[in-house]
Design a protein around this motif. Structure first.
Motif, PDB file in Angstrom:
ATOM      1  N   TRP A   1      38.682  27.829  33.878  1.00 38.96           N
ATOM      2  CA  TRP A   1      39.351  29.131  33.826  1.00 38.96           C
ATOM      3  C   TRP A   1      40.233  29.254  32.594  1.00 38.96           C
ATOM      4  O   TRP A   1      40.287  30.304  31.966  1.00 38.96           O
ATOM      5  CB  TRP A   1      40.156  29.389  35.107  1.00 38.96           C
TER       6      TRP A   1
ATOM      7  N   LEU B   1      34.182  27.870  44.264  1.00 33.75           N
ATOM      8  CA  LEU B   1      34.183  29.317  44.026  1.00 33.75           C
ATOM      9  C   LEU B   1      34.813  29.637  42.668  1.00 33.75           C
ATOM     10  O   LEU B   1      34.288  30.433  41.888  1.00 33.75           O
ATOM     11  CB  LEU B   1      34.958  30.008  45.146  1.00 33.75           C
TER      12      LEU B   1
ATOM     13  N   THR C   1      32.370  28.432  39.925  1.00 31.55           N
ATOM     14  CA  THR C   1      31.193  29.300  39.814  1.00 31.55           C
ATOM     15  C   THR C   1      31.540  30.600  39.105  1.00 31.55           C
ATOM     16  O   THR C   1      30.803  31.064  38.218  1.00 31.55           O
ATOM     17  CB  THR C   1      30.646  29.628  41.215  1.00 31.55           C
ATOM     18  N   THR C   2      32.662  31.195  39.505  1.00 34.53           N
ATOM     19  CA  THR C   2      33.052  32.458  38.886  1.00 34.53           C
ATOM     20  C   THR C   2      33.298  32.288  37.394  1.00 34.53           C
ATOM     21  O   THR C   2      32.894  33.124  36.591  1.00 34.53           O
ATOM     22  CB  THR C   2      34.334  32.993  39.555  1.00 34.53           C
TER      23      THR C   2
ATOM     24  N   GLY D   1      31.389  34.004  34.345  1.00 30.18           N
ATOM     25  CA  GLY D   1      32.132  34.703  33.307  1.00 30.18           C
ATOM     26  C   GLY D   1      31.676  34.323  31.909  1.00 30.18           C
ATOM     27  O   GLY D   1      31.691  35.140  30.995  1.00 30.18           O
TER      28      GLY D   1
ATOM     29  N   PHE E   1      30.557  43.922  37.709  1.00 29.17           N
ATOM     30  CA  PHE E   1      30.988  42.620  37.226  1.00 29.17           C
ATOM     31  C   PHE E   1      32.162  42.760  36.257  1.00 29.17           C
ATOM     32  O   PHE E   1      33.089  41.951  36.263  1.00 29.17           O
ATOM     33  CB  PHE E   1      29.811  41.906  36.551  1.00 29.17           C
TER      34      PHE E   1
ATOM     35  N   PHE F   1      35.207  43.415  38.316  1.00 24.04           N
ATOM     36  CA  PHE F   1      35.544  42.158  38.984  1.00 24.04           C
ATOM     37  C   PHE F   1      36.291  41.228  38.030  1.00 24.04           C
ATOM     38  O   PHE F   1      37.382  40.731  38.340  1.00 24.04           O
ATOM     39  CB  PHE F   1      34.224  41.536  39.458  1.00 24.04           C
ATOM     40  N   LEU F   2      35.729  41.040  36.845  1.00 27.37           N
ATOM     41  CA  LEU F   2      36.360  40.150  35.866  1.00 27.37           C
ATOM     42  C   LEU F   2      37.706  40.700  35.394  1.00 27.37           C
ATOM     43  O   LEU F   2      38.656  39.951  35.196  1.00 27.37           O
ATOM     44  CB  LEU F   2      35.447  39.980  34.658  1.00 27.37           C
TER      45      LEU F   2
ATOM     46  N   LEU G   1      40.323  39.919  37.804  1.00 30.35           N
ATOM     47  CA  LEU G   1      40.676  38.497  37.796  1.00 30.35           C
ATOM     48  C   LEU G   1      41.510  38.130  36.579  1.00 30.35           C
ATOM     49  O   LEU G   1      42.524  37.446  36.693  1.00 30.35           O
ATOM     50  CB  LEU G   1      39.410  37.641  37.829  1.00 30.35           C
TER      51      LEU G   1
ATOM     52  N   ILE H   1      39.510  35.744  44.186  1.00 35.42           N
ATOM     53  CA  ILE H   1      38.140  36.010  43.732  1.00 35.42           C
ATOM     54  C   ILE H   1      37.391  36.837  44.775  1.00 35.42           C
ATOM     55  O   ILE H   1      36.748  37.839  44.460  1.00 35.42           O
ATOM     56  CB  ILE H   1      37.412  34.687  43.438  1.00 35.42           C
TER      57      ILE H   1
ATOM     58  N   ALA I   1      36.128  40.661  44.313  1.00 39.10           N
ATOM     59  CA  ALA I   1      34.709  40.969  44.502  1.00 39.10           C
ATOM     60  C   ALA I   1      34.561  42.152  45.453  1.00 39.10           C
ATOM     61  O   ALA I   1      33.755  43.055  45.224  1.00 39.10           O
ATOM     62  CB  ALA I   1      33.969  39.746  45.045  1.00 39.10           C
TER      63      ALA I   1
END
Lengths: 258, 344
Positions: free
Chosen positions: A24, A93, A96-97, A101, B8, B11-12, B15, B232, B236
């Motif tokens: 990340w 999780l 994976t995210t 990305g 997406f 979503f990103l 985050l 997350i 989502a």
């Protein structure tokens, strides 16, 4: 030994955390330096993201060092936290995210999304509630220096289209072709972001084309020069840019307005 | 394909925007866990139920914890003889009334709807104080708290002297400073008194700094992982709703003064996104949902959580939790409905 050693997967799980956290940190830095971050959040928050990325990397590094040292000492072995997820899921999780990305590049929103929210809304839009008084001053600069957003904001304060007739316009945006608009018009639009892409909303002004003008496909970024006129579009009097010249430009690094 | 891409990106963006605030919240709550001695605070707490409830609600300023941090702290408060009104007030308001949450709410709404930031604080304080005040009428805690705490309080009369050495030497059944609950989610009543938790009691101060820092790091990683994963999932959901749900449907639900609040209250309960970042979740509904309903989510969300229920079962019996949530939910509903209908 009579007592079994506590589950072996524990040895690998902490590394999953290190991996996920580090990933990340790298992802945030990657977005920042590849300028993809402009597609995601308000530029105002970019320094915050950079600092966080560094802090996250530091946490990952320190955690890794801690695991290595502990393996030798092996003192704090059995810590039971209250887990929200089964062991390993949280880390998996996150990891994976982060990987997604890296693989899937975020894309700026297109005309399709703008059309989804309704052309009427784009017209009326830059909803009156969203216009902030402190922006008026910026909007009161000379007409040809106003950006598309400045124009829409100014229009919100003095909604009479006739009061702008003849003023020079020089703005950038991308093309949208709503069916309601008819052949000789298109909508020059931009997305406005207040915090991040999740709250992006489209604003725009109709542009009137001269007959000999080339028709650009949707989502083409254009620099439009011309002057303001009032047209009746879809039964409403609407401030419209009568274009003198259309110049194709590349998509700006920062596709949003603020 | 385009939809998927937009989804997406949303979503990103949620985050990336939320990550700094999550990190900050985690850092702060972890630091406080290990370096603040809340016993000094316990000493100055007012005994008057109403003042106590208000005091408890505002204590989040000193304990910037999010939903996962507040339950253990509230639990410890109770066992240290803090009045119920203070503990309940703290439980409900601490995840909202703290600098980091207020900042992140400002980041999300400050430019467009600053009133949401202010009202979030005001409503949370109001609701937490009212509920704390109501709970203060229950003088005998035995029917509402878990037997372990009731038993503990019985043998350690709550007069505020349960501190210092005598406390630590006391009942081994319940370590007052236990932050990490043993077992899996949902069965967290039993406290796993192991060596590490010992060090995390309020007596943590006698551990060498190196050990403390080690535990601090452990806690940061743990919270970052668990809360990050929840974030997350929450992002989502928010992105999926924005992209997939039919627009007409969302608009008709979101523009109704009652329906929008109801939807958001349900979302608040279902999406247990951390309070430091939940304003970004709410933000993605800002264009389609009434301000009152966004506020309902922001006020009620930190108070109720699916994961919070598991934690709260370590303090209260199910009946008391139900009353707590029902009361908080109803007041939230009323206040935000008033806002939607322009009564206030």
């Amino acid at each position: 030994m009579a007592n079994q050693k506590p589950k072996p997967p524990n040895r690998l799980l902490p590394w999953l955390d290190v991996l996920a956290i580090t990933a990340w940190g790298i992802l945030l830095l990657y977005y920042t330096f590849s300028a993809k971050i402009y597609i995601l959040i308000h530029e105002h928050y970019i320094p915050l993201v950079v600092i966080s990325a560094i802090a996250i990397l530091a946490v990952g590094f320190l955690k890794g060092r801690q695991i290595l040292r502990r393996r030798r000492g092996d003192n704090l072995a059995t810590v039971q936290h209250l887990m929200i997820f089964p062991p390993g899921w949280g880390g998996a999780l996150l990891l994976t995210t982060a990987i997604l990305g890296f693989i899937i590049s975020p894309q700026p929103f297109s005309s399709q999304k703008a059309l989804g929210s309704g052309v009427n809304e784009i017209f009326v839009s830059s909803r009156v509630t969203r216009v902030k008084p402190q922006e008026f001053r910026r909007a009161s600069v000379s007409p040809e220096k106003r950006s598309l957003v400045d124009w829409v904001r100014t229009l919100n304060v003095y909604p009479e289209p006739d009061s702008y007739t003849g003023q020079k316009v020089n703005v950038q945006g991308f093309t949208i072709y709503p069916t309601e608009l008819g052949q000789e018009y298109f909508l020059l639009a931009r997305f406005v972001v207040t915090c991040c892409a999740a709250d992006a909303y489209p604003i725009g002004l109709p542009v009137k084309l001269k007959e000999n003008f080339e028709k650009f496909p949707p989502d083409t970024w254009l620099q439009v020069e011309g002057q303001m006129v009032t047209e009746t579009i879809a039964g409403k009097r609407q401030l419209t840019i009568a274009a003198d010249s259309l110049k194709k430009i590349s998509q700006p690094k920062n596709p949003y307005s603020y | 394909m385009n939809q998927l891409n937009n989804g997406f990106t949303i979503f990103l963006s949620l985050l990336v925007e939320a990550m700094p605030f999550l990190l900050l919240g985690v850092l702060f709550s972890s630091l406080l866990l290990f370096f603040v001695d809340e016993r000094k605070l316990v000493k100055v707490m007012p005994r008057n139920p109403l003042l106590g409830a208000l005091f408890g609600s505002m204590m989040g300023v000193f304990f910037p914890v999010c939903e996962c941090g507040n339950v253990p702290v509230a639990r410890r408060f109770l066992t240290q003889g803090v009045p119920t009104s203070v503990a309940v007030g703290f439980l409900l308001a601490a995840p909202t009334i703290n600098p980091i949450v207020i900042w992140s709410t400002w980041a999300a709404f400050g430019r467009d709807q600053p009133e949401i930031v202010v009202l979030r604080v005001v409503f949370s304080l109001l609701i937490a104080t009212i509920v704390g005040f109501v709970f203060s009428f229950q003088k005998d805690l035995t029917p509402i708290v878990q037997p372990a705490i009731a038993r503990y309080l019985k043998f350690n009369p709550a007069k505020g002297e349960a501190k210092g050495r005598s406390f630590r030497a006391g009942n081994t059944l319940l370590k007052s400073g236990t932050y990490f609950l043993g077992g899996k989610a949902g069965s967290s009543q039993i406290i796993d008194a192991n060596a590490m938790q010992e060090t995390m009691t309020a007596s943590v101060s006698n551990k060498p700094l190196a050990d403390k820092l080690g535990l601090l790091l452990e806690n940061i990683v743990y919270e970052l992982r668990e809360l990050g994963a929840v974030m997350i999932l929450g992002s989502a959901i928010a992105a999926a709703v924005q992209v997939l749900a039919p627009r007409d449907w969302i608009i008709s639900l979101g523009s109704g003064p009652v329906s929008s609040i109801t939807v958001m209250l349900v979302l608040a309960a279902v999406v247990s996104i951390c309070s430091t970042v939940d304003s970004f979740f709410a933000l993605s509904f800002a264009s389609t949902f009434t301000s009152g309903s966004l506020l309902a989510f922001l006020v009620f969300g930190p108070m109720i959580d699916i994961k919070g229920v598991g934690l709260m079962l370590s303090i209260f019996k199910p009946k008391a939790i139900f009353y707590l949530f029902a009361l908080a939910g109803l007041i939230t509903f009323l206040l935000t409905l008033f806002l939607n209908l322009h009564v206030i």
